[in-house]
Design a protein around this motif. Sequence first.
Motif, PDB file in Angstrom:
ATOM      1  N   ALA A   8      34.627  35.345  31.942  1.00 40.96           N
ATOM      2  CA  ALA A   8      35.599  34.457  32.477  1.00 40.96           C
ATOM      3  C   ALA A   8      36.889  34.884  31.791  1.00 40.96           C
ATOM      4  N   LEU A  10      40.126  33.611  30.243  1.00 37.11           N
ATOM      5  CA  LEU A  10      40.730  32.391  29.829  1.00 37.11           C
ATOM      6  C   LEU A  10      42.311  32.585  29.447  1.00 37.11           C
ATOM      7  N   ILE A  83      36.461  26.365  27.314  1.00 41.11           N
ATOM      8  CA  ILE A  83      35.413  27.133  26.778  1.00 41.11           C
ATOM      9  C   ILE A  83      34.104  26.412  27.285  1.00 41.11           C
ATOM     10  N   ALA A  86      33.400  26.523  30.745  1.00 45.58           N
ATOM     11  CA  ALA A  86      33.260  27.775  31.572  1.00 45.58           C
ATOM     12  C   ALA A  86      31.623  27.977  31.787  1.00 45.58           C
ATOM     13  N   SER A  88      30.496  31.302  32.365  1.00 46.17           N
ATOM     14  CA  SER A  88      30.257  32.644  31.818  1.00 46.17           C
ATOM     15  C   SER A  88      29.723  32.813  30.785  1.00 46.17           C
ATOM     16  N   TYR A  90      30.725  35.551  28.838  1.00 46.53           N
ATOM     17  CA  TYR A  90      31.778  36.153  28.038  1.00 46.53           C
ATOM     18  C   TYR A  90      33.204  35.817  28.178  1.00 46.53           C
ATOM     19  N   ILE A  91      33.827  35.299  27.273  1.00 45.97           N
ATOM     20  CA  ILE A  91      35.070  34.937  27.358  1.00 45.97           C
ATOM     21  C   ILE A  91      36.305  35.957  26.965  1.00 45.97           C
ATOM     22  N   GLU A  93      40.151  36.177  26.510  1.00 49.82           N
ATOM     23  CA  GLU A  93      41.155  35.274  26.460  1.00 49.82           C
ATOM     24  C   GLU A  93      42.470  35.976  26.331  1.00 49.82           C
ATOM     25  N   ARG A 187      30.278  33.089  24.628  1.00 51.72           N
ATOM     26  CA  ARG A 187      30.775  31.783  24.800  1.00 51.72           C
ATOM     27  C   ARG A 187      29.493  31.069  23.816  1.00 51.72           C
TER      28      ARG A 187
END
Length: 269
Positions: A8, A10, A83, A86, A88, A90-91, A93, A187
């Motif tokens: 994702a 962010l 978050i 989400a 996904s 992996y974030i 940012e 995440r």
Amino acid sequence: MQKKITAALLISTYNWPEALDLVLSNVLLQSKMPDEILIADDGSTDETRTIIEKYKKLFKVPIVHFWQEDNGFRKTLILNKAIAGAKSDYIIEIDGDIIIHRKFIEDHLNFARAGSFVRASRGYINEEYSAKLINKDTSKINIFSKNIANFFSVIRIPFLWPLFQKKYKIKGAELYEIHGCNMAFWRSDAIKVNGYNESFIGWGPEDKEFIARLLNIGIKKRFLKLGAVAFHIYHKENSRAQLAENEALFKETIALKKVYCESGINKYL
């Protein structure tokens, strides 16, 4: 066969739709798209919503708009809500004033490793050229231009990544240095430490305190130098009115080796 990482992007924003428009237009050019785009909106007006609705029609991946009422600088709350929402693994940012290189998402995904979070860098675009970009008088960024500062943060040399990832800025106070405008984490790791600490009201250093708790549970810091290139659009500094209180919270987390915050993401899960 290794499971495909879902990611994702962010993006935090507050009442600067012109910058968000520029940011999202660059995301459209990515060599590899994220699986979702999360907009963490700390109470912007309908102008921002209009920009987001425009891009929902242009992207093939979902854009999810997380919004909260404008009640002062409450970035930690809206980041946690995004978050938590989400889908996904992996974030990645960034802030809503960050222009990203065409291979930004691809670089972050290639660099991702279990048991670690990532700090990456950004260059600075000066006030004059930032205005031209916002006003759409130009769309090009020349890294060799006098309009760009922090040159070694805006060149991309992937084969040199291993030289920096575990040895660069990891001693003493530098260990806690992070840029919330260009960072990445799992995440699941964020949830383990209860996400961002919502006791942080006002600007800074909520990102440092967050990664301090990640470090305290054994998650390693890796520096993505010469990759995931990002450019920071000039703007006036945010108010530092709450900085002393926030710095005290950060120092307490380090001193007490805290791994969890009382007020965090768990209420949204």
